[in-house]
Write a protein that holds these residues in place. Sequence first.
Motif, short mmCIF file in Angstrom:
data_model
loop_
_atom_site.label_atom_id
_atom_site.label_comp_id
_atom_site.label_asym_id
_atom_site.label_seq_id
_atom_site.Cartn_x
_atom_site.Cartn_y
_atom_site.Cartn_z
N ARG A 1 -3.42 -8.08 1.48
CA ARG A 1 -2.94 -9.06 0.50
C ARG A 1 -1.76 -8.47 -0.26
NH1 ARG A 1 -8.13 -11.59 -2.56
NH2 ARG A 1 -6.54 -13.10 -3.18
N ASN A 2 -0.72 -9.27 -0.41
CA ASN A 2 0.46 -8.89 -1.16
C ASN A 2 0.61 -9.83 -2.35
OD1 ASN A 2 1.95 -6.72 0.49
ND2 ASN A 2 1.50 -8.28 2.03
N TYR A 3 0.69 -9.25 -3.53
CA TYR A 3 0.82 -10.04 -4.75
C TYR A 3 2.23 -9.86 -5.30
CZ TYR A 3 -4.29 -9.97 -4.50
OH TYR A 3 -5.59 -10.07 -4.09
N THR A 4 2.98 -10.94 -5.35
CA THR A 4 4.32 -10.95 -5.92
C THR A 4 4.47 -12.18 -6.80
OG1 THR A 4 5.17 -12.08 -3.95
CG2 THR A 4 5.36 -9.68 -4.00
N PRO A 5 5.35 -12.14 -7.79
CA PRO A 5 5.47 -13.27 -8.73
C PRO A 5 5.79 -14.59 -8.03
CG PRO A 5 6.62 -11.34 -9.57
CD PRO A 5 6.23 -11.02 -8.16
N CYS B 1 -8.88 -8.02 -13.19
CA CYS B 1 -8.60 -6.87 -14.05
C CYS B 1 -7.12 -6.83 -14.37
CB CYS B 1 -9.04 -5.56 -13.37
SG CYS B 1 -8.10 -5.14 -11.89
N ASP B 2 -6.75 -5.92 -15.29
CA ASP B 2 -5.34 -5.68 -15.57
C ASP B 2 -4.95 -4.33 -14.99
OD1 ASP B 2 -6.44 -3.83 -17.31
OD2 ASP B 2 -6.01 -4.99 -19.11
N GLU B 3 -3.77 -3.86 -15.34
CA GLU B 3 -3.27 -2.60 -14.77
C GLU B 3 -4.23 -1.43 -15.02
OE1 GLU B 3 -0.28 -0.80 -12.47
OE2 GLU B 3 -0.10 -2.81 -13.31
N GLY C 1 -10.23 3.18 -3.01
CA GLY C 1 -8.83 2.77 -3.14
C GLY C 1 -8.04 3.82 -3.90
N GLU C 2 -6.73 3.74 -3.77
CA GLU C 2 -5.86 4.65 -4.50
C GLU C 2 -4.60 3.91 -4.91
OE1 GLU C 2 -5.66 7.59 -1.49
OE2 GLU C 2 -3.81 6.83 -0.69
N ARG C 3 -4.03 4.26 -6.01
CA ARG C 3 -2.84 3.59 -6.49
C ARG C 3 -1.70 4.61 -6.55
NH1 ARG C 3 -1.06 2.59 -11.82
NH2 ARG C 3 -3.02 3.42 -12.63
N ARG C 4 -0.55 4.17 -6.12
CA ARG C 4 0.58 5.09 -6.21
C ARG C 4 1.84 4.34 -6.56
NH1 ARG C 4 0.47 5.77 0.21
NH2 ARG C 4 2.06 4.24 0.79
N ASP D 1 7.61 -2.62 -8.74
CA ASP D 1 7.18 -3.14 -10.04
C ASP D 1 6.65 -4.56 -9.93
OD1 ASP D 1 7.85 -0.78 -11.25
OD2 ASP D 1 9.82 -1.46 -11.94
N ASP D 2 7.19 -5.33 -8.99
CA ASP D 2 6.78 -6.73 -8.84
C ASP D 2 5.94 -6.97 -7.59
OD1 ASP D 2 8.72 -6.37 -6.90
OD2 ASP D 2 9.68 -8.32 -7.25
N HIS D 3 5.36 -5.90 -7.04
CA HIS D 3 4.67 -6.04 -5.76
C HIS D 3 3.44 -5.12 -5.72
CE1 HIS D 3 5.01 -5.80 -1.04
NE2 HIS D 3 3.85 -6.29 -1.45
#
Length: 363
Positions: free
Chosen positions: A180-184, A196-198, A360-363, A217-219
């Motif tokens: 899944r890709n989340y973009t504005p 959740c938030d960041e 999961g991991e965030r980078r 930043d937007d993805h």
Amino acid sequence: MSLRTSRMPQEPLRRRSLTDASVVAFGPLEPVALPVLAVPQRPGVPLTMWVRANAELVRERLHQHGAVLFRGFEEGADALRPVVEAVGGDGALAYQDGATPRSELGEGIYSSTEYPADQTIEMHNEACYSWSWPRVLGFACALPSETGGQTPLADSRKVLRRLPADLVARLERQGVRYVRNYTPGVGIPWQEALGCDESGLDAYAEQTRVRVERVADDHLRTEALRPAVARHPDTGEWVWFNQATSFHLSTIGDELAAELLGQVGSERVPKTSRAGDGSEFSRAELDAIRAAFAAESTAFDWQLGDVLVVDNLLASHGRAPFTGKRQIRVAMAAAANWEDVEARPALDGAQAGTTTHIKGERR
């Protein structure tokens, strides 16, 4: 259509309690084989009270058929939540980790997927792309459409048996990867989908065994590796339990898919599926899965007040296009996750050589 039920001569049906098992009869919903139909045998049978008193009997019918349609009860759609809770054995579940738009209509009750009326929603098992999912689904008809709008059903056991052996073997080894890709401005915002938030991304990733990647930043991108085949914990039967086709970009049709790719590019497609090793599904593989669903799918016309209960592992569902103001309500119960069932690939096998399924991991 008349349904026969066993009656004891010494105790006429009219004298029995309204919650006695025999005051509701089960039989075929002709001409379709799925769901099985349950109808009252006398006026005033309270559906909610009857199901609470006979929940084990309803579960037995679910294990046999995969879905039960209650029709002709005075409570109608208002019985949805208590019926689902009684069959599931716990409270109604919130709609979480959503991949499609819904509206909350009340505590534990939601609208059916809000896709345009002229589109088909492909066959799928609810939320099996997630780490956790409901074992019991309920649908209730508050307003039938003018035309179409059926909720087709397919026996997940039969779908599995109908699929090509080499395709099943591949996905039993590799599983299905949901991307899944989340973009504005494209699809559901990730804050809404993930709940959740960041600051909560790391906890979400760990709790749901999803890899979360901050691409830009937007993805935001998530990838979840899940088994493709599961074993029902009560019946012991193996079932096709994934969304390889309904999650895939091709589910919106070739024309719309090409248009979307042209607008956002392949790296920003809101959602799609791949084989567990990351390779793309071939057209032949997708066609074979859809053909198996088509061969096993049955559909009935909704009537006002119908309540449909579905075993999410044993039966998949979809939606036909419709006209008019269709109102189908949805409720879910009996939360389960992938550690609760035997699956192929097994969790240990799916985790080998990758961290995306473990944490999961965030980078």
